[in-house]
Design a protein around this motif. Structure first.
Motif, PDB file in Angstrom:
ATOM      1  N   PHE A  88       0.820  -1.195   0.000  1.00  0.00           N
ATOM      2  CA  PHE A  88       0.000   0.000   0.000  1.00  0.00           C
ATOM      3  C   PHE A  88       0.861   1.254   0.000  1.00  0.00           C
ATOM      4  O   PHE A  88       1.856   1.345   0.727  1.00  0.00           O
ATOM      5  CB  PHE A  88      -0.909   0.025   1.236  1.00  0.00           C
ATOM      6  N   THR A  89       0.446   2.221  -0.811  1.00  0.00           N
ATOM      7  CA  THR A  89       1.086   3.525  -0.853  1.00  0.00           C
ATOM      8  C   THR A  89      -0.006   4.577  -0.744  1.00  0.00           C
ATOM      9  O   THR A  89      -0.995   4.536  -1.473  1.00  0.00           O
ATOM     10  CB  THR A  89       1.848   3.732  -2.178  1.00  0.00           C
ATOM     11  N   ARG A  90       0.188   5.522   0.180  1.00  0.00           N
ATOM     12  CA  ARG A  90      -0.755   6.625   0.330  1.00  0.00           C
ATOM     13  C   ARG A  90      -0.152   7.839  -0.354  1.00  0.00           C
ATOM     14  O   ARG A  90       1.033   8.127  -0.166  1.00  0.00           O
ATOM     15  CB  ARG A  90      -1.003   6.919   1.801  1.00  0.00           C
ATOM     16  N   VAL A  91      -0.935   8.534  -1.155  1.00  0.00           N
ATOM     17  CA  VAL A  91      -0.460   9.726  -1.849  1.00  0.00           C
ATOM     18  C   VAL A  91      -1.303  10.920  -1.447  1.00  0.00           C
ATOM     19  O   VAL A  91      -2.463  10.776  -1.081  1.00  0.00           O
ATOM     20  CB  VAL A  91      -0.495   9.560  -3.386  1.00  0.00           C
ATOM     21  N   GLY A  92      -0.697  12.071  -1.509  1.00  0.00           N
ATOM     22  CA  GLY A  92      -1.421  13.307  -1.212  1.00  0.00           C
ATOM     23  C   GLY A  92      -0.453  14.464  -1.049  1.00  0.00           C
ATOM     24  O   GLY A  92       0.664  14.296  -0.546  1.00  0.00           O
ATOM     25  N   GLY A  93      -0.875  15.604  -1.534  1.00  0.00           N
ATOM     26  CA  GLY A  93      -0.046  16.799  -1.393  1.00  0.00           C
ATOM     27  C   GLY A  93       1.293  16.691  -2.097  1.00  0.00           C
ATOM     28  O   GLY A  93       2.277  17.290  -1.657  1.00  0.00           O
ATOM     29  N   GLY A  94       1.366  15.902  -3.147  1.00  0.00           N
ATOM     30  CA  GLY A  94       2.613  15.767  -3.895  1.00  0.00           C
ATOM     31  C   GLY A  94       3.610  14.802  -3.276  1.00  0.00           C
ATOM     32  O   GLY A  94       4.708  14.628  -3.794  1.00  0.00           O
ATOM     33  N   ALA A  95       3.235  14.172  -2.176  1.00  0.00           N
ATOM     34  CA  ALA A  95       4.139  13.221  -1.514  1.00  0.00           C
ATOM     35  C   ALA A  95       3.478  11.847  -1.482  1.00  0.00           C
ATOM     36  O   ALA A  95       2.273  11.718  -1.646  1.00  0.00           O
ATOM     37  CB  ALA A  95       4.448  13.680  -0.092  1.00  0.00           C
ATOM     38  N   SER A  96       4.284  10.823  -1.287  1.00  0.00           N
ATOM     39  CA  SER A  96       3.743   9.481  -1.120  1.00  0.00           C
ATOM     40  C   SER A  96       4.401   8.825   0.082  1.00  0.00           C
ATOM     41  O   SER A  96       5.509   9.182   0.475  1.00  0.00           O
ATOM     42  CB  SER A  96       3.973   8.634  -2.379  1.00  0.00           C
ATOM     43  N   GLU A  97       3.691   7.884   0.651  1.00  0.00           N
ATOM     44  CA  GLU A  97       4.167   7.182   1.845  1.00  0.00           C
ATOM     45  C   GLU A  97       3.861   5.701   1.693  1.00  0.00           C
ATOM     46  O   GLU A  97       2.733   5.317   1.397  1.00  0.00           O
ATOM     47  CB  GLU A  97       3.435   7.727   3.072  1.00  0.00           C
ATOM     48  N   HIS A  98       4.872   4.867   1.883  1.00  0.00           N
ATOM     49  CA  HIS A  98       4.656   3.426   1.887  1.00  0.00           C
ATOM     50  C   HIS A  98       4.073   3.048   3.243  1.00  0.00           C
ATOM     51  O   HIS A  98       4.683   3.294   4.279  1.00  0.00           O
ATOM     52  CB  HIS A  98       5.964   2.664   1.644  1.00  0.00           C
TER      53      HIS A  98
END
Length: 77
Positions: free
Chosen positions: A49-59
């Protein structure tokens, strides 16, 4: 996309993520999803899973794969 069933405003989805199918099954029953007419959407399997938002992503989950199961029901008007 034509062959895939598209959702509408009346469809409701719940995805349960866990380390094992036993955890997912226990949560499905704990939430009473069967009694609320939820059924499985697709195959249950391992996902990363990867969360994206505000131009950034987080594993998510430290990049580890988890088992995910998505359930749906169509709300009646």
């Amino acid at each position: 996309m034509d062959q895939m069933r598209q959702s509408n405003d009346h469809d409701e989805f719940i995805t349960i993520i866990g380390a094992s199918m036993a955890e997912i099954n226990a949560e499905y029953h704990a939430q009473g999803l069967a009694d609320r007419d939820f059924s499985i959407v697709h195959k249950i399997g391992r996902h990363r899973f990867t969360r994206v938002g505000g131009g950034a992503s987080e594993h998510m989950f430290d990049g580890q794969s988890m088992i995910a199961a998505t359930f749906t029901r169509t709300r009646r008007n």
